[in-house]
Design a protein around this motif. Sequence first.
Motif, PDB file in Angstrom:
ATOM      1  N   GLY A   1     -26.952  31.762   4.485  1.00 25.95           N
ATOM      2  CA  GLY A   1     -26.239  31.168   3.355  1.00 25.95           C
ATOM      3  C   GLY A   1     -24.796  31.624   3.278  1.00 25.95           C
ATOM      4  O   GLY A   1     -23.908  30.854   2.903  1.00 25.95           O
ATOM      5  N   TYR A   2     -24.540  32.851   3.646  1.00 25.72           N
ATOM      6  CA  TYR A   2     -23.180  33.396   3.630  1.00 25.72           C
ATOM      7  C   TYR A   2     -22.299  32.709   4.670  1.00 25.72           C
ATOM      8  O   TYR A   2     -21.168  32.307   4.397  1.00 25.72           O
ATOM      9  CB  TYR A   2     -23.246  34.900   3.905  1.00 25.72           C
ATOM     10  CG  TYR A   2     -21.894  35.591   3.959  1.00 25.72           C
ATOM     11  CD1 TYR A   2     -21.359  36.191   2.834  1.00 25.72           C
ATOM     12  CD2 TYR A   2     -21.167  35.642   5.146  1.00 25.72           C
ATOM     13  CE1 TYR A   2     -20.123  36.826   2.875  1.00 25.72           C
ATOM     14  CE2 TYR A   2     -19.940  36.276   5.204  1.00 25.72           C
ATOM     15  CZ  TYR A   2     -19.426  36.861   4.070  1.00 25.72           C
ATOM     16  OH  TYR A   2     -18.196  37.487   4.125  1.00 25.72           O
TER      17      TYR A   2
ATOM     18  N   THR B   1     -24.267  26.945   4.870  1.00 29.53           N
ATOM     19  CA  THR B   1     -24.645  26.303   3.610  1.00 29.53           C
ATOM     20  C   THR B   1     -26.128  26.562   3.356  1.00 29.53           C
ATOM     21  O   THR B   1     -26.728  27.434   3.985  1.00 29.53           O
ATOM     22  CB  THR B   1     -24.383  24.787   3.683  1.00 29.53           C
ATOM     23  OG1 THR B   1     -25.260  24.206   4.657  1.00 29.53           O
ATOM     24  CG2 THR B   1     -22.934  24.505   4.080  1.00 29.53           C
ATOM     25  N   MET B   2     -26.720  25.780   2.457  1.00 29.35           N
ATOM     26  CA  MET B   2     -28.136  25.936   2.151  1.00 29.35           C
ATOM     27  C   MET B   2     -28.999  24.913   2.896  1.00 29.35           C
ATOM     28  O   MET B   2     -30.125  24.629   2.495  1.00 29.35           O
ATOM     29  CB  MET B   2     -28.362  25.829   0.640  1.00 29.35           C
ATOM     30  CG  MET B   2     -27.688  26.939  -0.149  1.00 29.35           C
ATOM     31  SD  MET B   2     -28.015  26.902  -1.928  1.00 29.35           S
ATOM     32  CE  MET B   2     -29.732  27.381  -2.004  1.00 29.35           C
TER      33      MET B   2
ATOM     34  N   LYS C   1     -21.121  24.837  -0.224  1.00 33.69           N
ATOM     35  CA  LYS C   1     -22.097  25.898   0.051  1.00 33.69           C
ATOM     36  C   LYS C   1     -23.502  25.545  -0.433  1.00 33.69           C
ATOM     37  O   LYS C   1     -24.479  26.113   0.053  1.00 33.69           O
ATOM     38  CB  LYS C   1     -21.654  27.207  -0.606  1.00 33.69           C
ATOM     39  CG  LYS C   1     -20.307  27.733  -0.132  1.00 33.69           C
ATOM     40  CD  LYS C   1     -20.329  28.096   1.344  1.00 33.69           C
ATOM     41  CE  LYS C   1     -21.141  29.332   1.617  1.00 33.69           C
ATOM     42  NZ  LYS C   1     -21.081  29.737   3.037  1.00 33.69           N
ATOM     43  N   PHE C   2     -23.635  24.612  -1.361  1.00 32.81           N
ATOM     44  CA  PHE C   2     -24.951  24.265  -1.892  1.00 32.81           C
ATOM     45  C   PHE C   2     -25.550  23.022  -1.233  1.00 32.81           C
ATOM     46  O   PHE C   2     -26.547  22.478  -1.714  1.00 32.81           O
ATOM     47  CB  PHE C   2     -24.874  24.050  -3.409  1.00 32.81           C
ATOM     48  CG  PHE C   2     -24.527  25.291  -4.176  1.00 32.81           C
ATOM     49  CD1 PHE C   2     -25.380  26.380  -4.173  1.00 32.81           C
ATOM     50  CD2 PHE C   2     -23.336  25.383  -4.873  1.00 32.81           C
ATOM     51  CE1 PHE C   2     -25.062  27.541  -4.860  1.00 32.81           C
ATOM     52  CE2 PHE C   2     -23.001  26.533  -5.569  1.00 32.81           C
ATOM     53  CZ  PHE C   2     -23.864  27.616  -5.563  1.00 32.81           C
TER      54      PHE C   2
ATOM     55  N   LEU D   1     -31.161  32.197  -0.013  1.00 31.24           N
ATOM     56  CA  LEU D   1     -29.950  31.460   0.345  1.00 31.24           C
ATOM     57  C   LEU D   1     -28.932  31.518  -0.788  1.00 31.24           C
ATOM     58  O   LEU D   1     -27.716  31.624  -0.548  1.00 31.24           O
ATOM     59  CB  LEU D   1     -30.300  30.004   0.658  1.00 31.24           C
ATOM     60  CG  LEU D   1     -31.000  29.753   1.989  1.00 31.24           C
ATOM     61  CD1 LEU D   1     -31.564  28.338   2.041  1.00 31.24           C
ATOM     62  CD2 LEU D   1     -30.058  29.987   3.170  1.00 31.24           C
ATOM     63  N   PHE D   2     -29.413  31.460  -2.022  1.00 32.86           N
ATOM     64  CA  PHE D   2     -28.527  31.559  -3.180  1.00 32.86           C
ATOM     65  C   PHE D   2     -27.829  32.917  -3.208  1.00 32.86           C
ATOM     66  O   PHE D   2     -26.638  33.013  -3.528  1.00 32.86           O
ATOM     67  CB  PHE D   2     -29.324  31.336  -4.460  1.00 32.86           C
ATOM     68  CG  PHE D   2     -28.476  31.281  -5.702  1.00 32.86           C
ATOM     69  CD1 PHE D   2     -27.639  30.202  -5.938  1.00 32.86           C
ATOM     70  CD2 PHE D   2     -28.514  32.306  -6.636  1.00 32.86           C
ATOM     71  CE1 PHE D   2     -26.848  30.149  -7.092  1.00 32.86           C
ATOM     72  CE2 PHE D   2     -27.739  32.263  -7.774  1.00 32.86           C
ATOM     73  CZ  PHE D   2     -26.891  31.180  -8.010  1.00 32.86           C
TER      74      PHE D   2
ATOM     75  N   GLY E   1     -27.077  34.588  -0.576  1.00 31.25           N
ATOM     76  CA  GLY E   1     -26.055  34.494   0.454  1.00 31.25           C
ATOM     77  C   GLY E   1     -24.796  33.809  -0.035  1.00 31.25           C
ATOM     78  O   GLY E   1     -23.674  34.233   0.277  1.00 31.25           O
ATOM     79  N   VAL E   2     -24.953  32.745  -0.817  1.00 32.70           N
ATOM     80  CA  VAL E   2     -23.791  32.054  -1.379  1.00 32.70           C
ATOM     81  C   VAL E   2     -23.055  32.962  -2.363  1.00 32.70           C
ATOM     82  O   VAL E   2     -21.813  32.993  -2.397  1.00 32.70           O
ATOM     83  CB  VAL E   2     -24.227  30.748  -2.068  1.00 32.70           C
ATOM     84  CG1 VAL E   2     -23.044  30.089  -2.783  1.00 32.70           C
ATOM     85  CG2 VAL E   2     -24.824  29.782  -1.056  1.00 32.70           C
TER      86      VAL E   2
END
Length: 514
Positions: free
Chosen positions: A66-67, A70-71, A217-218, A287-288, A290-291
Amino acid sequence: MRALDVGIIVLFLVGMPLLGVWIGGRQRSATDYFVGERRIPWWVVCVSVVSAETSTLTVLSVPTVGYLGTMTFLSLAIGYLIGRVVVSFVLLPKYIAGELITAYGFLGKRFGAGIQGTASVTFLVTRLLADGLRLFATAIPVKVVLGAYGVDASYWAIVAVLGVAMVVYSFLGGVRAVVWVDAVQMLWYVLGAAAVIAVLSGKLPDGWFSGAADAGKFQVLDLDSNPLTSQYAMVTAFVGGAVLSMASHGADQLVVQRLMATKDVRAAQKALITSGVVVFFQFALFLFIGVMLWAFYRAAAPVKDLGLNNNDELFAHFIVNEMPSGLSGFVIAGILAAALSSSLGALASSTVTDVVQRVRRQPMSEAEMFRQGRMWTVVWAVLLIVCAGLFASLTRRGNPIVEQGLSISGFTYGALLGAFLLGLVFRRARQADAIVAFAVTVVVMAFVILGVKFVGPDARLVIDFAAAAPANRVFALAYPWYTPLGVLVTLVVGGLLSLRHRADDPAQAALPAR
């Protein structure tokens, strides 16, 4: 980090094995040791399945996905759920109704002992490599923690300690201990993830969410990328993820052993399908994170600017350096919890029932199988430690470890699942057909994944591991396609070979009805 954090981690490493021994109780038979006498509640098995497939690769590496991107990794989870539904209604009834100890017992009944042993050995080798990588991934946050105290411990020493903690409750408590400890450990790492989100929320500037959304990113569904080469293009994720899940949850003893510990087919189906829903939300959670880390570090390159050894140390770096004392230790223990979901029981059960018993050519008593099971639990623990240490020495900087772990399964998952489907779809197929198709598939996948090629006037052999260096390859097939390709090769080769046999061949009369 402070002494409180280290104390929490030590308490976890000591307490989890002891909890497993207490829950497992006294083992009385091989059936009890391997499948818990088929009396474990479905919801516990569901949580155990999620914990077994999660490992440190998810907790530590998915935030890195995620970083860095994206997701879209989340779209794989949709495919995973589809694959689980298929397995629930196609393969599970045959395993549980047949009262088998391992998934490969079905191949033994359908084709014969030869393909059963072949599939089991393949599972053992693949699981050794995959879990060796998982154990190495677990050592990463431990090394970061020790480094914060000025202790430069080697990865070899760390994986040895973790391996001992894993083997204690697997050896003494059997699958019942493994399943219940899995449930506790999942609760621990999910609470740890929630704690990270709470801390990050207080550190991020106003408007970070809209900024991340504007940066894409989402994004969950990738509709534009090339589905053959892009790992998370929608078609790739849905189809590849579904077939990969069919293999990992229908042809991998690590998961099947847990499902066969339920009381009946319906309970196993509820456990498996529900686990797919849980995994979807779990992937979304990490993943969230990571964002959020991307917003916190302003998308700085972690290896270059943070002085890390590889990208997968990013999450551990944040936990050690930014989390409050006490919470930091709790979260690190949660990462360890994800890793200590033991595969040793699955390895031991497959070794004893599919290999040892077949080599001996005579039935073993319950007592002998029980003793063999415990002995092989220890043997596989030693091999896992060695394998993890080798990964620590050889793994290069590159893709997140979770992607490398999924690529390893591509070598054999297609052949394993293909063998099961060959037995279900092609009535004429015989054991020789299945073994030849299996072998051809493994060779083909080795060429595809390793990038084996001959170059130069001397025809020098070059092997380029796709997951580690895809940029160096002329064409790199996205790893979610590895398993579908393997299944296709197995079915085509095995199906063509089966045409040699007559439809009314008497040798086929004893085959189980589909």
